[in-house]
Design an enzyme around this catalytic site. Structure first.
Site, mmCIF file in Angstrom:
data_model
loop_
_atom_site.group_PDB
_atom_site.id
_atom_site.type_symbol
_atom_site.label_atom_id
_atom_site.label_comp_id
_atom_site.label_asym_id
_atom_site.label_seq_id
_atom_site.Cartn_x
_atom_site.Cartn_y
_atom_site.Cartn_z
ATOM 1 C CD1 TRP A 224 -44.938 39.666 7.800
ATOM 2 C CD2 TRP A 224 -43.624 37.873 7.603
ATOM 3 N NE1 TRP A 224 -43.751 39.925 8.464
ATOM 4 C CE2 TRP A 224 -42.930 38.840 8.359
ATOM 5 C CE3 TRP A 224 -43.006 36.659 7.348
ATOM 6 C CZ2 TRP A 224 -41.652 38.618 8.865
ATOM 7 C CZ3 TRP A 224 -41.724 36.444 7.850
ATOM 8 C CH2 TRP A 224 -41.061 37.413 8.597
ATOM 9 C CB ALA B 129 -55.276 48.227 2.135
ATOM 10 C CB THR C 34 -50.805 45.911 8.853
ATOM 11 O OG1 THR C 34 -49.429 45.596 8.787
ATOM 12 C CG2 THR C 34 -50.937 47.392 9.163
ATOM 13 C CG ASP C 35 -47.163 42.850 10.491
ATOM 14 O OD1 ASP C 35 -47.988 42.987 9.566
ATOM 15 O OD2 ASP C 35 -45.944 42.720 10.280
ATOM 16 C CB THR D 294 -50.736 46.949 0.309
ATOM 17 O OG1 THR D 294 -50.831 46.694 -1.100
ATOM 18 C CG2 THR D 294 -52.029 46.572 0.982
ATOM 19 N N GLY E 263 -57.949 42.562 -5.068
ATOM 20 C CA GLY E 263 -56.667 42.381 -4.383
ATOM 21 C C GLY E 263 -56.430 40.919 -4.047
ATOM 22 C CD GLN E 264 -51.322 38.995 -1.831
ATOM 23 O OE1 GLN E 264 -50.961 37.817 -1.959
ATOM 24 N NE2 GLN E 264 -50.791 39.793 -0.926
ATOM 25 C CE1 TYR F 225 -50.409 49.274 4.231
ATOM 26 C CE2 TYR F 225 -49.048 48.186 5.875
ATOM 27 C CZ TYR F 225 -50.132 48.161 5.023
ATOM 28 O OH TYR F 225 -50.925 47.050 4.956
ATOM 29 C CE LYS G 17 -54.383 48.440 6.836
ATOM 30 N NZ LYS G 17 -55.537 48.119 5.942
HETATM 31 N N1 LIG Z 1 -50.030 42.185 1.894
HETATM 32 C C1 LIG Z 1 -49.586 42.026 3.141
HETATM 33 O O1 LIG Z 1 -48.495 41.488 3.381
HETATM 34 C C2 LIG Z 1 -50.434 42.483 4.314
HETATM 35 C C3 LIG Z 1 -49.915 42.352 5.617
HETATM 36 C C4 LIG Z 1 -50.688 42.745 6.696
HETATM 37 C C5 LIG Z 1 -51.966 43.263 6.489
HETATM 38 N N2 LIG Z 1 -52.422 43.404 5.217
HETATM 39 C C6 LIG Z 1 -53.766 43.974 5.040
HETATM 40 O O2 LIG Z 1 -54.596 42.965 4.481
HETATM 41 C C7 LIG Z 1 -55.580 43.567 3.638
HETATM 42 C C8 LIG Z 1 -55.564 42.920 2.261
HETATM 43 O O3 LIG Z 1 -54.268 43.119 1.694
HETATM 44 P P1 LIG Z 1 -53.847 42.500 0.281
HETATM 45 O O4 LIG Z 1 -52.508 41.871 0.470
HETATM 46 O O5 LIG Z 1 -54.973 41.714 -0.282
HETATM 47 O O6 LIG Z 1 -53.636 43.854 -0.536
HETATM 48 P P2 LIG Z 1 -53.630 44.061 -2.116
HETATM 49 O O7 LIG Z 1 -53.376 42.776 -2.829
HETATM 50 O O8 LIG Z 1 -52.710 45.230 -2.349
HETATM 51 O O9 LIG Z 1 -55.120 44.481 -2.427
HETATM 52 C C9 LIG Z 1 -55.625 45.737 -2.070
HETATM 53 C C10 LIG Z 1 -56.710 46.108 -3.062
HETATM 54 O O10 LIG Z 1 -57.104 47.452 -2.772
HETATM 55 C C11 LIG Z 1 -57.214 48.124 -3.991
HETATM 56 N N3 LIG Z 1 -57.025 49.572 -3.873
HETATM 57 C C12 LIG Z 1 -55.888 50.255 -3.647
HETATM 58 N N4 LIG Z 1 -56.119 51.591 -3.737
HETATM 59 C C13 LIG Z 1 -57.449 51.708 -4.045
HETATM 60 C C14 LIG Z 1 -58.289 52.804 -4.301
HETATM 61 N N5 LIG Z 1 -57.837 54.075 -4.284
HETATM 62 N N6 LIG Z 1 -59.601 52.583 -4.576
HETATM 63 C C15 LIG Z 1 -60.081 51.320 -4.632
HETATM 64 N N7 LIG Z 1 -59.336 50.230 -4.427
HETATM 65 C C16 LIG Z 1 -58.021 50.439 -4.134
HETATM 66 C C17 LIG Z 1 -56.103 47.554 -4.851
HETATM 67 O O11 LIG Z 1 -56.359 47.845 -6.211
HETATM 68 P P3 LIG Z 1 -55.128 47.862 -7.251
HETATM 69 O O12 LIG Z 1 -54.413 46.567 -7.077
HETATM 70 O O13 LIG Z 1 -55.784 48.019 -8.563
HETATM 71 O O14 LIG Z 1 -54.279 49.029 -6.823
HETATM 72 C C18 LIG Z 1 -56.221 46.077 -4.537
HETATM 73 O O15 LIG Z 1 -57.180 45.465 -5.352
HETATM 74 C C19 LIG Z 1 -55.266 45.072 3.638
HETATM 75 O O16 LIG Z 1 -56.064 45.716 4.583
HETATM 76 C C20 LIG Z 1 -53.812 45.139 4.072
HETATM 77 O O17 LIG Z 1 -53.499 46.373 4.683
HETATM 78 C C21 LIG Z 1 -51.707 43.004 4.123
#
Ligand SMILES: NC(=O)c1ccc[n+]([C@@H]2O[C@H](COP(=O)([O-])OP(=O)(O)OC[C@H]3O[C@@H](n4cnc5c(N)ncnc54)[C@H](OP(=O)(O)O)[C@@H]3O)[C@@H](O)[C@H]2O)c1
Length: 300
Positions: free
Chosen positions: A150, A60, A101-102, A62, A9-10, A125, A129
């Site tokens: 964000w 997650a 998350t917020d 997301t 993921g990111q 969502y 969370k």
């Molecule tokens: N993005 C935001 O704006 C944001 C904001 C607040 C908090 N957060 C939190 O920050 C954290 C990191 O977020 P991020 O932005 O890095 O999210 P992301 O880019 O969506 O990465 C999440 C990773 O989890 C993997 N995943 C999803 N479903 C899965 C499953 N069933 N089994 C195994 N892996 C799975 C995804 O794989 P695939 O890509 O292959 O599906 C992806 O590699 C998370 O806890 C998120 O809730 C994010």
């Protein structure tokens, strides 16, 4: 040894580059461990990692809008699996680092939310969370949960990249100015995670718990997009869009299934004090993001 879950993921990709500094790194992705697998609990019970120091869960589901119609899938990944991974850490005597998350807050507060504020998610969502935060805390006392907002990264499909792509193709754009938050780079989250892991190992129980972790400063999506476009033009990137041609939209986008909180501001004093962090303004990371775009563009 450190186990990183959600390594593609990111945030996971950023952590992949830094966590190795603390020990051997094992990376789990969707390909080698599906967290939505109904047999996950059984699978994790069979996992043995000698010398496991920490599990870092960056995985997650997301897809915020999709969760409105598929809350059960999101719950499995964001809540159940998070709790099971925390239990895996606990069984090994390891620390557990998790991200939240917020969106657990309803955004009705006038100032920044503190860790003591009562969550009240507006969407599915956020509910999944929040359930994850609670299951993690119950399964592994030696945890750190970072609530952030964000999130963007150099490698991800994220807001500033979408803005940049739109700015290459369009001469005008409408952007929401009703929501306020702190754009937060995975660079910040990754660096802070390293310090937190040191804190959890060195400070003991005083460091365990829930923290808000975001850049300092605040923005609307309108301000964030204008910053990206202005910086890109300043660095000589070719765009059709000018910052002044991004106009405010002062009503939330009704076409999106999930409601978003209007106020996503999170107070970060607890994390700053506990882990000795000085959190840069979001504009610093936004500008670095655009510098990365210019570098990529220079490669052709
Ligand atoms: N993005 C935001 O704006 C944001 C904001 C607040 C908090 N957060 C939190 O920050 C954290 C990191 O977020 P991020 O932005 O890095 O999210 P992301 O880019 O969506 O990465 C999440 C990773 O989890 C993997 N995943 C999803 N479903 C899965 C499953 N069933 N089994 C195994 N892996 C799975 C995804 O794989 P695939 O890509 O292959 O599906 C992806 O590699 C998370 O806890 C998120 O809730 C994010």
């Amino acid at each position: 040894m450190i186990l990183l879950v959600g390594a593609d993921g990111q945030l996971g990709r950023e952590l992949s580059a830094s966590l190795g500094l603390l020990g051997n790194l094992s990376r789990w992705t969707l390909d080698n461990m599906d967290l939505a697998d109904p047999n996950l609990a059984e699978k994790l019970k069979r996992v043995e990692f000698p010398k496991l120091k920490a599990v870092v869960n960056a995985a997650a589901d997301t897809a915020v809008d999709r969760a409105e119609s598929e809350e059960d899938v999101a719950y499995r990944v964001n809540a159940e699996a998070a709790g099971l991974l925390a239990a895996l850490a606990e069984r090994h005597g390891a620390a557990f680092i998790h991200y939240s998350t917020d969106y657990v807050y309803d955004g009705m507060k006038s100032g920044p939310y503190t860790e003591e504020d009562e969550p009240a998610p507006l969407n599915a969502y956020g509910r999944t969370k929040l359930a994850g935060d609670r299951l993690v805390a119950a399964a592994c006392p030696r945890h750190v949960i970072f609530r952030t907002s964000w999130v963007f990264s150099q490698t991800g499909v994220c807001f500033p990249r979408t803005v940049y792509n739109l700015a290459k193709a369009r001469e005008s754009l409408e952007m929401d100015c009703t929501q306020r938050g702190a754009p937060t780079s995975t660079e910040l989250l990754s660096a802070a995670t390293l310090l937190a892991l040191r804190g959890v190992m060195g400070l003991g129980p005083a460091a365990w718990g829930l923290y808000h972790l975001v850049s300092s400063g605040e923005a609307t999506w309108l301000e964030f997009s204008r910053r990206v476009v202005s910086k890109a033009l300043e660095l000589g990137l070719e765009l059709k869009l000018k910052p002044g041609a991004i106009t405010p939209r002062d009503v939330p986008d009704a076409s999106r299934p999930a409601a978003r909180p209007l106020n996503s501001l999170l107070s970060t004093g607890k994390a700053e004090e506990t882990f000795g962090l000085v959190l840069p303004n979001w504009t610093y990371y936004a500008d670095r993001f655009v510098e990365g775009l210019r570098y990529q563009a220079s490669l052709g």
